[in-house]
Design a protein around this motif. Structure first.
Motif, mmCIF file in Angstrom:
data_model
loop_
_atom_site.group_PDB
_atom_site.id
_atom_site.type_symbol
_atom_site.label_atom_id
_atom_site.label_comp_id
_atom_site.label_asym_id
_atom_site.label_seq_id
_atom_site.Cartn_x
_atom_site.Cartn_y
_atom_site.Cartn_z
ATOM 1 N N ALA A 376 -13.718 9.828 5.376
ATOM 2 C CA ALA A 376 -12.487 9.866 4.584
ATOM 3 C C ALA A 376 -12.740 10.451 3.202
ATOM 4 O O ALA A 376 -11.919 11.197 2.660
ATOM 5 C CB ALA A 376 -11.906 8.460 4.465
ATOM 6 N N GLU A 377 -13.902 10.117 2.637
ATOM 7 C CA GLU A 377 -14.255 10.662 1.326
ATOM 8 C C GLU A 377 -14.407 12.176 1.381
ATOM 9 O O GLU A 377 -13.937 12.893 0.498
ATOM 10 C CB GLU A 377 -15.533 10.017 0.808
ATOM 11 C CG GLU A 377 -15.918 10.440 -0.603
ATOM 12 C CD GLU A 377 -17.219 9.815 -1.073
ATOM 13 O OE1 GLU A 377 -17.730 10.258 -2.126
ATOM 14 O OE2 GLU A 377 -17.740 8.902 -0.403
ATOM 15 N N LEU A 378 -15.074 12.673 2.424
ATOM 16 C CA LEU A 378 -15.201 14.127 2.549
ATOM 17 C C LEU A 378 -13.829 14.781 2.608
ATOM 18 O O LEU A 378 -13.595 15.831 2.001
ATOM 19 C CB LEU A 378 -16.014 14.483 3.800
ATOM 20 C CG LEU A 378 -16.455 15.945 3.953
ATOM 21 C CD1 LEU A 378 -17.634 16.051 4.907
ATOM 22 C CD2 LEU A 378 -15.336 16.846 4.432
ATOM 23 N N LEU A 379 -12.899 14.163 3.331
ATOM 24 C CA LEU A 379 -11.547 14.700 3.446
ATOM 25 C C LEU A 379 -10.755 14.593 2.140
ATOM 26 O O LEU A 379 -9.693 15.202 2.012
ATOM 27 C CB LEU A 379 -10.778 13.960 4.544
ATOM 28 C CG LEU A 379 -11.177 14.244 5.992
ATOM 29 C CD1 LEU A 379 -10.510 13.240 6.914
ATOM 30 C CD2 LEU A 379 -10.812 15.665 6.378
ATOM 31 N N LYS A 381 -9.508 11.730 1.263
ATOM 32 C CA LYS A 381 -8.473 10.766 1.637
ATOM 33 C C LYS A 381 -9.007 9.332 1.604
ATOM 34 O O LYS A 381 -8.545 8.467 2.341
ATOM 35 C CB LYS A 381 -7.936 11.091 3.035
ATOM 36 C CG LYS A 381 -7.348 12.481 3.176
ATOM 37 C CD LYS A 381 -6.094 12.648 2.331
ATOM 38 C CE LYS A 381 -5.478 14.026 2.508
ATOM 39 N NZ LYS A 381 -4.256 14.200 1.661
ATOM 40 N N GLN A 382 -9.967 9.080 0.735
ATOM 41 C CA GLN A 382 -10.625 7.778 0.714
ATOM 42 C C GLN A 382 -9.730 6.650 0.213
ATOM 43 O O GLN A 382 -10.089 5.482 0.337
ATOM 44 C CB GLN A 382 -11.902 7.835 -0.128
ATOM 45 C CG GLN A 382 -11.686 8.137 -1.598
ATOM 46 C CD GLN A 382 -11.751 9.630 -1.895
ATOM 47 O OE1 GLN A 382 -11.400 10.459 -1.063
ATOM 48 N NE2 GLN A 382 -12.208 9.971 -3.101
ATOM 49 N N THR A 383 -8.550 6.946 -0.337
ATOM 50 C CA THR A 383 -7.609 5.898 -0.735
ATOM 51 C C THR A 383 -6.551 5.647 0.330
ATOM 52 O O THR A 383 -5.668 4.801 0.142
ATOM 53 C CB THR A 383 -6.909 6.262 -2.054
ATOM 54 O OG1 THR A 383 -6.154 7.476 -1.879
ATOM 55 C CG2 THR A 383 -7.912 6.453 -3.178
ATOM 56 N N GLU A 384 -6.647 6.355 1.473
ATOM 57 C CA GLU A 384 -5.653 6.200 2.534
ATOM 58 C C GLU A 384 -6.255 5.957 3.910
ATOM 59 O O GLU A 384 -5.621 5.325 4.762
ATOM 60 C CB GLU A 384 -4.778 7.459 2.630
ATOM 61 C CG GLU A 384 -3.937 7.766 1.422
ATOM 62 C CD GLU A 384 -3.076 8.987 1.642
ATOM 63 O OE1 GLU A 384 -1.833 8.844 1.681
ATOM 64 O OE2 GLU A 384 -3.636 10.095 1.792
ATOM 65 N N LEU A 385 -7.467 6.464 4.129
ATOM 66 C CA LEU A 385 -8.078 6.420 5.459
ATOM 67 C C LEU A 385 -9.470 5.805 5.399
ATOM 68 O O LEU A 385 -10.107 5.786 4.358
ATOM 69 C CB LEU A 385 -8.187 7.832 6.044
ATOM 70 C CG LEU A 385 -6.917 8.648 6.234
ATOM 71 C CD1 LEU A 385 -7.258 10.068 6.669
ATOM 72 C CD2 LEU A 385 -5.994 7.983 7.248
ATOM 73 N N GLY A 386 -9.933 5.324 6.544
ATOM 74 C CA GLY A 386 -11.329 4.940 6.692
ATOM 75 C C GLY A 386 -11.669 3.521 6.340
ATOM 76 O O GLY A 386 -12.839 3.119 6.445
#
Length: 427
Positions: A376-379, A381-386
């Protein structure tokens, strides 16, 4: 294509999601990927497509449907950052992508999306298709609810040099290939920039560049650089102006270093990475997405099915050394996220790579984190996914047993929820 009527029937009548909007999930064990721990006695309240709360179990909230997963281990939905859903798949037939029409490719992609979701992968990054923009169409169909599938981030097409690792080589003269199979072909930095802007305008979420030759492309060598550093930088700059990341297919060390210096966010494969490139990746914060499972599949099935000897030779030359590089990267603390190259092997078997990541240096928790919070961090999107936490998308899987003691348990997912929707039947 004779199988298509059956395929369409299957899409219509299997795996029908239950559109619950208010769920209360009672868990046995809950994997906290942020803390790297497991908690017990926790319940997850889902409202619409998001997680409302995670707390010790109590009374069922008013209006919610209680689901008993108290004998199961619950994790965030898994993320695979290197898939090829919207493609015809790998075989001994070099002409298969050409002889598979865009419509057939889209239907095959819909099937691939469904089995990937049912395997517990609720989000994927689709890193390229020979039929350009088919992945965009599939993403849009999933988002509209027309077909079941994971949340998709798509590249649109490969940015590649003429006759490079992103082209369909060895079938007909490349200049005679259909236009949709050459949307990203670029011979200069200016062309690479223009192609990048075009793909983003057509719905690409990120850009996939081909920085070296490929294992599964005729007439190219994995260790040889293809797109130059200047071309790669032009892509990175054009994408950055649109708020978009760039990844680079790069097996060879020279191509990897070119891509890191150009500013890509991640390196795919990294098969022949050397110590200097590993140090550069760590210093720059560049992610590695290393598909360390599928070399065995290619050697086994490719040999049995008569895949081109060039493919098999290049696979043998890269498989073991890639795994050595992976082990070094883990020890050095280089950023690593989960990506499998599904499509080279059958979709839905994405979780088979976990055991390889543990075998070659990761702890089970690190492997799980690579496919959840790290991916998710790579994307971005670490505040929404994973992660299973309030405010995050309600993407969950449930398995029997503890993956910390047997990581292969992730290969058999009992239940899946994506965005608050039950994909598999609840108990």
């Amino acid at each position: 294509m004779r199988a298509l009527p059956i395929l369409v029937f299957g899409l219509a009548f299997t795996s029908a999601p239950l559109f619950a909007q208010n769920l209360y999930i009672e868990t046995g064990q809950l994997v906290d990927v942020v803390g790297g721990t497991v908690r017990t006695g926790q319940c997850i309240h889902i409202v619409q497509d998001r997680i409302d709360s995670v707390a010790p179990c109590g009374a069922t909230p008013k209006g919610a449907r209680r689901i008993d997963w108290s004998d199961l281990t619950v994790l965030p939905g898994l993320i695979d950052l290197h898939t090829h859903l919207a493609d015809a798949g790998q075989s001994a037939d070099l002409a298969l992508p050409l002889n598979t029409s865009p419509a057939e490719t889209a239907l095959i992609g819909a099937h691939n999306a469904r089995v990937t979701l049912e395997a517990g992968f609720t989000t994927v990054r689709d890193v390229g298709t020979y039929r350009g923009l088919t992945d965009v169409a599939l993403k849009n169909a999933i988002n509209a609810g027309h077909v079941p599938g994971p949340r998709m981030f798509v590249a649109g097409a490969y940015i590649t040099i003429p006759k490079g690792g992103g082209e369909l080589n060895g079938v007909i003269p490349n200049e005679q290939l259909p236009a949709d199979m050459r949307l990203g072909v670029a011979g200069t930095p200016e062309e690479a920039k223009a192609k990048t802007e075009f793909l983003i305008s057509k719905g690409a979420d990120f850009i996939k560049t081909i920085a070296t030759g490929a294992v599964l492309a005729m007439g190219t060598e994995p260790g040889e650089p293809e797109l130059t550093e200047a071309q790669l930088r032009s892509v990175v700059d054009a994408a950055k102006a649109k708020g978009v990341f760039v990844t680079a297919h790069a097996h060879g060390a020279i191509g990897i270093k070119n891509a890191i210096r150009a500013g890509v966010r991640s390196i795919e494969h990294a098969s022949l990475i050397d110590d200097e490139a590993l140090a550069m990746a760590k210093q720059a914060g560049t992610w590695l997405v290393m598909d360390i499972y599928n070399g065995d599949y290619i050697d086994d099935i490719g040999t049995k099915e008569g895949w081109p000897e060039e493919y098999l030779r290049k696979n043998r030359e890269t498989t073991d050394i890639q795994r050595i590089g992976f082990t070094k990267a883990v020890k050095m603390g280089v950023k690593i996220a989960y990506g499998t190259d599904s499509g080279v092997y059958p979709h839905g078997q994405n979780a088979r790579q976990f055991a390889y990541m543990v075998r070659y240096g990761m702890t089970p928790m690190q492997a799980i984190q690579s496919a959840t919070i790290r991916a998710a961090e790579l994307l971005g999107k670490q505040t929404e996914l994973g992660t299973i936490a309030p405010g995050y998308y309600a993407d969950l899987i449930a398995i029997k047993g503890d993956p910390r003691t047997d990581i292969r348990l992730l290969e058999n997912v009992a239940h899946v929820i994506k965005g608050g929707t039950l994909v598999t039947p609840a108990q």
